[in-house]
Design a protein around this motif. Structure first.
Motif, PDB file in Angstrom:
ATOM      1  N   ALA A 157       0.716  -1.294  -0.052  1.00 59.65           N
ATOM      2  CA  ALA A 157      -0.072   0.136  -0.064  1.00 59.65           C
ATOM      3  C   ALA A 157       0.789   1.348  -0.061  1.00 59.65           C
ATOM      4  O   ALA A 157       0.340   2.329  -0.380  1.00 59.65           O
ATOM      5  CB  ALA A 157      -0.730   0.188   1.291  1.00 59.65           C
ATOM      6  N   ARG A 158       2.020   1.234   0.606  1.00 57.16           N
ATOM      7  CA  ARG A 158       2.535   2.577   0.613  1.00 57.16           C
ATOM      8  C   ARG A 158       4.266   1.977   0.280  1.00 57.16           C
ATOM      9  O   ARG A 158       4.701   1.160   0.686  1.00 57.16           O
ATOM     10  CB  ARG A 158       2.726   3.193   2.432  1.00 57.16           C
ATOM     11  CG  ARG A 158       1.346   3.265   2.463  1.00 57.16           C
ATOM     12  CD  ARG A 158       1.081   4.078   3.842  1.00 57.16           C
ATOM     13  NE  ARG A 158       1.705   5.367   3.757  1.00 57.16           N
ATOM     14  CZ  ARG A 158       0.591   6.359   3.333  1.00 57.16           C
ATOM     15  NH1 ARG A 158      -0.388   6.061   2.953  1.00 57.16           N
ATOM     16  NH2 ARG A 158       1.231   7.558   3.156  1.00 57.16           N
ATOM     17  N   ALA A 159       5.033   3.339  -0.092  1.00 55.88           N
ATOM     18  CA  ALA A 159       6.278   3.237  -0.036  1.00 55.88           C
ATOM     19  C   ALA A 159       6.942   4.326   0.826  1.00 55.88           C
ATOM     20  O   ALA A 159       6.488   5.450   0.795  1.00 55.88           O
ATOM     21  CB  ALA A 159       6.921   3.399  -1.394  1.00 55.88           C
ATOM     22  N   SER A 160       7.996   4.139   1.655  1.00 54.09           N
ATOM     23  CA  SER A 160       8.513   5.052   2.544  1.00 54.09           C
ATOM     24  C   SER A 160      10.071   5.288   2.439  1.00 54.09           C
ATOM     25  O   SER A 160      10.595   4.470   2.293  1.00 54.09           O
ATOM     26  CB  SER A 160       8.025   5.165   4.118  1.00 54.09           C
ATOM     27  OG  SER A 160       8.390   3.721   4.347  1.00 54.09           O
ATOM     28  N   VAL A 161      10.563   6.256   2.871  1.00 55.53           N
ATOM     29  CA  VAL A 161      11.829   6.525   3.184  1.00 55.53           C
ATOM     30  C   VAL A 161      12.071   7.267   4.616  1.00 55.53           C
ATOM     31  O   VAL A 161      11.385   8.240   4.842  1.00 55.53           O
ATOM     32  CB  VAL A 161      12.769   7.244   1.995  1.00 55.53           C
ATOM     33  CG1 VAL A 161      12.137   8.610   1.939  1.00 55.53           C
ATOM     34  CG2 VAL A 161      14.078   7.434   2.296  1.00 55.53           C
ATOM     35  N   SER A 162      13.087   6.753   5.483  1.00 55.73           N
ATOM     36  CA  SER A 162      13.204   7.362   6.631  1.00 55.73           C
ATOM     37  C   SER A 162      14.859   8.008   6.727  1.00 55.73           C
ATOM     38  O   SER A 162      15.628   7.467   6.113  1.00 55.73           O
ATOM     39  CB  SER A 162      13.083   6.279   7.879  1.00 55.73           C
ATOM     40  OG  SER A 162      14.114   5.127   7.687  1.00 55.73           O
ATOM     41  N   PHE A 163      14.920   9.148   7.716  1.00 56.26           N
ATOM     42  CA  PHE A 163      16.037   9.450   7.985  1.00 56.26           C
ATOM     43  C   PHE A 163      16.284   9.660   9.549  1.00 56.26           C
ATOM     44  O   PHE A 163      15.394  10.137  10.115  1.00 56.26           O
ATOM     45  CB  PHE A 163      15.913  11.031   7.486  1.00 56.26           C
ATOM     46  CG  PHE A 163      15.706  11.228   5.944  1.00 56.26           C
ATOM     47  CD1 PHE A 163      16.697  11.204   5.051  1.00 56.26           C
ATOM     48  CD2 PHE A 163      14.444  11.231   5.608  1.00 56.26           C
ATOM     49  CE1 PHE A 163      16.428  11.495   3.880  1.00 56.26           C
ATOM     50  CE2 PHE A 163      14.156  11.304   4.286  1.00 56.26           C
ATOM     51  CZ  PHE A 163      15.143  11.443   3.227  1.00 56.26           C
ATOM     52  N   THR A 164      17.314   8.808  10.017  1.00 56.14           N
ATOM     53  CA  THR A 164      17.485   8.746  11.153  1.00 56.14           C
ATOM     54  C   THR A 164      18.854   9.398  11.844  1.00 56.14           C
ATOM     55  O   THR A 164      20.024   8.936  11.048  1.00 56.14           O
ATOM     56  CB  THR A 164      17.480   7.204  11.561  1.00 56.14           C
ATOM     57  OG1 THR A 164      16.117   6.588  11.009  1.00 56.14           O
ATOM     58  CG2 THR A 164      17.440   6.796  13.182  1.00 56.14           C
ATOM     59  N   ASN A 165      18.763  10.148  12.854  1.00 53.18           N
ATOM     60  CA  ASN A 165      20.071  10.424  13.424  1.00 53.18           C
ATOM     61  C   ASN A 165      19.960  10.492  15.081  1.00 53.18           C
ATOM     62  O   ASN A 165      18.670  10.467  15.600  1.00 53.18           O
ATOM     63  CB  ASN A 165      20.373  11.822  12.759  1.00 53.18           C
ATOM     64  CG  ASN A 165      19.720  12.903  13.221  1.00 53.18           C
ATOM     65  OD1 ASN A 165      18.489  12.931  12.615  1.00 53.18           O
ATOM     66  ND2 ASN A 165      19.868  13.648  14.234  1.00 53.18           N
ATOM     67  N   ARG A 166      21.043  10.673  15.710  1.00 55.81           N
ATOM     68  CA  ARG A 166      20.899  10.684  17.214  1.00 55.81           C
ATOM     69  C   ARG A 166      20.697  12.004  17.439  1.00 55.81           C
ATOM     70  O   ARG A 166      21.078  13.278  16.764  1.00 55.81           O
ATOM     71  CB  ARG A 166      22.245  10.196  17.934  1.00 55.81           C
ATOM     72  CG  ARG A 166      22.633   8.870  17.778  1.00 55.81           C
ATOM     73  CD  ARG A 166      23.862   8.467  18.494  1.00 55.81           C
ATOM     74  NE  ARG A 166      23.414   8.668  20.087  1.00 55.81           N
ATOM     75  CZ  ARG A 166      22.863   7.866  20.779  1.00 55.81           C
ATOM     76  NH1 ARG A 166      22.410   6.687  20.482  1.00 55.81           N
ATOM     77  NH2 ARG A 166      22.558   8.329  22.045  1.00 55.81           N
ATOM     78  N   ALA A 167      19.903  12.178  18.550  1.00 52.82           N
ATOM     79  CA  ALA A 167      19.436  13.701  19.125  1.00 52.82           C
ATOM     80  C   ALA A 167      19.302  13.566  20.443  1.00 52.82           C
ATOM     81  O   ALA A 167      18.389  13.090  21.231  1.00 52.82           O
ATOM     82  CB  ALA A 167      17.989  13.849  18.375  1.00 52.82           C
ATOM     83  N   GLU A 168      20.614  14.174  21.095  1.00 53.94           N
ATOM     84  CA  GLU A 168      20.633  13.893  22.524  1.00 53.94           C
ATOM     85  C   GLU A 168      19.934  14.869  23.290  1.00 53.94           C
ATOM     86  O   GLU A 168      19.577  14.350  24.347  1.00 53.94           O
ATOM     87  CB  GLU A 168      22.083  14.040  22.979  1.00 53.94           C
ATOM     88  CG  GLU A 168      23.368  13.424  22.261  1.00 53.94           C
ATOM     89  CD  GLU A 168      23.079  11.772  22.676  1.00 53.94           C
ATOM     90  OE1 GLU A 168      22.560  11.548  23.793  1.00 53.94           O
ATOM     91  OE2 GLU A 168      23.591  11.232  22.002  1.00 53.94           O
ATOM     92  N   ASN A 169      19.449  15.911  22.958  1.00 54.11           N
ATOM     93  CA  ASN A 169      18.589  16.967  23.739  1.00 54.11           C
ATOM     94  C   ASN A 169      17.025  16.965  23.327  1.00 54.11           C
ATOM     95  O   ASN A 169      16.590  17.775  23.581  1.00 54.11           O
ATOM     96  CB  ASN A 169      19.351  18.404  23.488  1.00 54.11           C
ATOM     97  CG  ASN A 169      20.736  18.504  23.802  1.00 54.11           C
ATOM     98  OD1 ASN A 169      21.249  17.741  25.011  1.00 54.11           O
ATOM     99  ND2 ASN A 169      21.630  19.195  23.262  1.00 54.11           N
ATOM    100  N   LEU A 170      16.910  16.154  22.469  1.00 53.91           N
ATOM    101  CA  LEU A 170      15.447  16.235  21.904  1.00 53.91           C
ATOM    102  C   LEU A 170      14.543  15.522  22.989  1.00 53.91           C
ATOM    103  O   LEU A 170      14.789  14.532  23.483  1.00 53.91           O
ATOM    104  CB  LEU A 170      15.201  15.508  20.557  1.00 53.91           C
ATOM    105  CG  LEU A 170      14.092  16.015  19.757  1.00 53.91           C
ATOM    106  CD1 LEU A 170      14.238  17.570  19.572  1.00 53.91           C
ATOM    107  CD2 LEU A 170      14.070  15.343  18.451  1.00 53.91           C
ATOM    108  N   GLU A 171      13.368  16.149  23.183  1.00 53.53           N
ATOM    109  CA  GLU A 171      12.416  15.487  24.213  1.00 53.53           C
ATOM    110  C   GLU A 171      10.965  15.089  23.544  1.00 53.53           C
ATOM    111  O   GLU A 171      10.767  15.714  22.358  1.00 53.53           O
ATOM    112  CB  GLU A 171      12.007  16.707  25.266  1.00 53.53           C
ATOM    113  CG  GLU A 171      13.376  16.847  26.017  1.00 53.53           C
ATOM    114  CD  GLU A 171      13.823  15.718  26.845  1.00 53.53           C
ATOM    115  OE1 GLU A 171      13.106  14.583  27.135  1.00 53.53           O
ATOM    116  OE2 GLU A 171      14.957  15.558  27.208  1.00 53.53           O
TER     117      GLU A 171
END
Length: 491
Positions: A415-429
């Motif tokens: 049904a769907r096609a997706s692309v993801s972008f992942t990185n570390r985020a130490e300060n993100l809440e």
């Protein structure tokens, strides 16, 4: 302009009046016809009674009428009339009521042509001038049983009143009976006036009930109108509250409150945007001013002048990015951006975007893992999709810790096609996920330094909505931040 209550009242009372008028006319017609038929039946019954007094006896037509038994045909105040006519046009008998005056003696009932029915009724003017109704019946007088055998034996016997030729068929006699109908007409008029008065009373009663019903039924609308009338630009934080509104009003209340919420958010966003733009441009403008002052103080220092121009170029690029992003967002908001859909190979777009960020990534010793299928493609606008990917990768490079890894991966289902972008985020809440797509939002409260101005993710969301893509932000348990861009697959 008439109010809704007045308009509804006019429509309702007009419709009710029309219905009552039609019903009154129909009912009056039915009752009047019933009274007319009852009058005609009584008139015909009286005529049949006179027919019973007519018979053939001894070759004569005899009419045995006694005024004492039928005084209505006498010389009274409101007499009735009858005439008995023979086939040859001669009159056999008439009622004594014709002898009241010279006028009535000279008058006669309307005989007219022979009717097609057994009893024919018509409205006539009576000999005394009153309005009346007449019935005409053509009949053959009955033969007296005692004289039937004698008449068969002696057919030559004739009557001095109405002789019957030998061998001829029995004669047909015409009876005309008339009586006044003024009381019937008066009764019908009283009936019409009664229905008219009753209809007027009903209309007035309905008008009062309608006014009461409209006042109660439109109370919620009046409250809504009053609250909406009190709204202005200074009260966008208020909400319309109508207690127990009906379904039609409830929808309006919900939509008005939703509109107020959007207006309030829009005004806040506009005010915040003005402040953010001023804040973002204040720092580079101040830096340019300081550089110009420094350059003017030591114009002969070639190294300082060269560094001055390099810093000025960097500041100009930063300001240019702010302006370019704002113009792009403005075009998207105004609907002036056109979309040209073509097959776009996602892996090639990601490679090209990362190549432009290689120097920045190397400065932070970032590792890039590209795990996108070479067969994955989106049906979208290549230029705008490239801008989305570039902003996501630039955001990952800017906020990834030194020495970490940026991962681009793809996933495809039926049904769907997706692309993801992942990185570390130490300060993100987790609470940051709801506001990170706002314009000029950045995690650092001071908003100083760096090349990012807080417009990249806002532009990503705006372009994704324009292209029909879905953007989802997630904060994974191991302090990794992931943004996924997906597109439904046709078929």
């Amino acid at each position: 302009m008439r109010s809704l209550r007045t308009r509804l009242f006019v429509y309702l009372i007009g419709g009710a009046t029309l219905v009552l008028a039609i019903g009154g006319v129909v009912l009056t017609t039915i009752v009047s016809d019933a009274l007319q038929r009852e009058f005609d039946r009584a008139l015909e019954a009286k005529a049949r009674g006179l027919i019973a007094l007519t018979e053939r006896e001894a070759g004569q037509i005899e009419f045995e009428f006694d005024p004492e038994h039928m005084p209505e045909f006498g010389d009274g105040d409101e007499p009735e009339y009858f005439e008995l006519w023979l086939p040859d046009g001669s009159r056999l008998q008439r009622s004594p009521s014709f002898d009241r005056s010279d006028q009535t003696r000279a008058a006669s009932l309307v005989k007219g042509p022979r009717p097609a029915t057994a009893a024919a009724f018509q409205d006539v003017r009576l000999p005394d001038g009153r309005h009346g109704r007449q019935v005409r019946i053509d009949f053959v007088p009955t033969l007296d049983p005692e004289d039937e055998q004698a008449e068969a034996q002696d057919s030559d016997r004739t009557s001095s009143r109405a002789p019957v030729p030998a061998g001829s068929s029995p004669p047909t006699v015409t009876l005309l009976v008339a009586r006044e109908r003024e009381r019937l007409d008066a009764g019908i008029r009283r009936l019409e006036l009664t229905f008219l008065g009753l209809g007027a009373v009903l209309v007035l009663a309905l008008a009062g009930l309608m006014q009461l019903a409209l006042r109660v039924g439109l109370r919620s609308l009046e409250r809504l109108t009053g609250e909406v009338r009190a709204l202005d630009v200074t009260s966008l934080d208020t909400r319309v509250t109508v207690e127990a509104p009906p379904e039609e009003i409830r929808v309006v209340v919900e939509q008005v409150n939703a509109l107020l919420a959007r207006l309030e958010a829009g005004f806040k966003r506009e005010r915040r945007l003005s402040s953010d733009i001023a804040h973002e441009l204040k720092t580079p403008i101040a830096e340019l001013r300081n550089l110009s002052e420094v350059g003017a103080r030591w114009p002969d220092d070639q190294a300082s002048v060269r560094q001055f121009f390099e810093d000025a170029g960097t500041i100009a690029q930063q300001m240019e990015r702010v302006v370019v992003h704002l113009l792009a967002l403005a075009r998207v908001d105004e609907g002036r951006e056109q979309v040209w859909r073509t097959p776009v190979w996602v892996a090639e777009v990601v490679d090209a975007a990362w190549k432009a960020l290689t120097r920045d990534a190397a400065a932070k010793r970032l590792e890039f893992r590209q795990e996108i299928s070479r067969d994955l493609r989106f049906e979208t606008d290549a230029e705008k999709f490239s801008l989305v990917v570039s902003n996501l990768l630039a955001n990952a490079v800017a906020y990834s810790p030194v020495g970490s890894t940026v991962v681009c991966a793809s996933e495809e289902t039926s049904a769907r096609a997706s692309v993801s972008f992942t990185n570390r985020a130490e300060n993100l809440e987790p609470q940051d996920l709801g506001v990170m797509f706002d314009r000029f939002w950045r995690k650092d409260e001071a908003r100083t330094g760096g090349r990012n101005v807080g417009l990249g993710l806002s532009l990503v969301r705006a372009l994704a909505d324009l292209l029909g893509l879905e953007v989802e932000a997630q904060l994974l348990p191991d302090r990794r931040f992931r943004i996924t861009v997906s597109q439904p697959l046709a078929g």
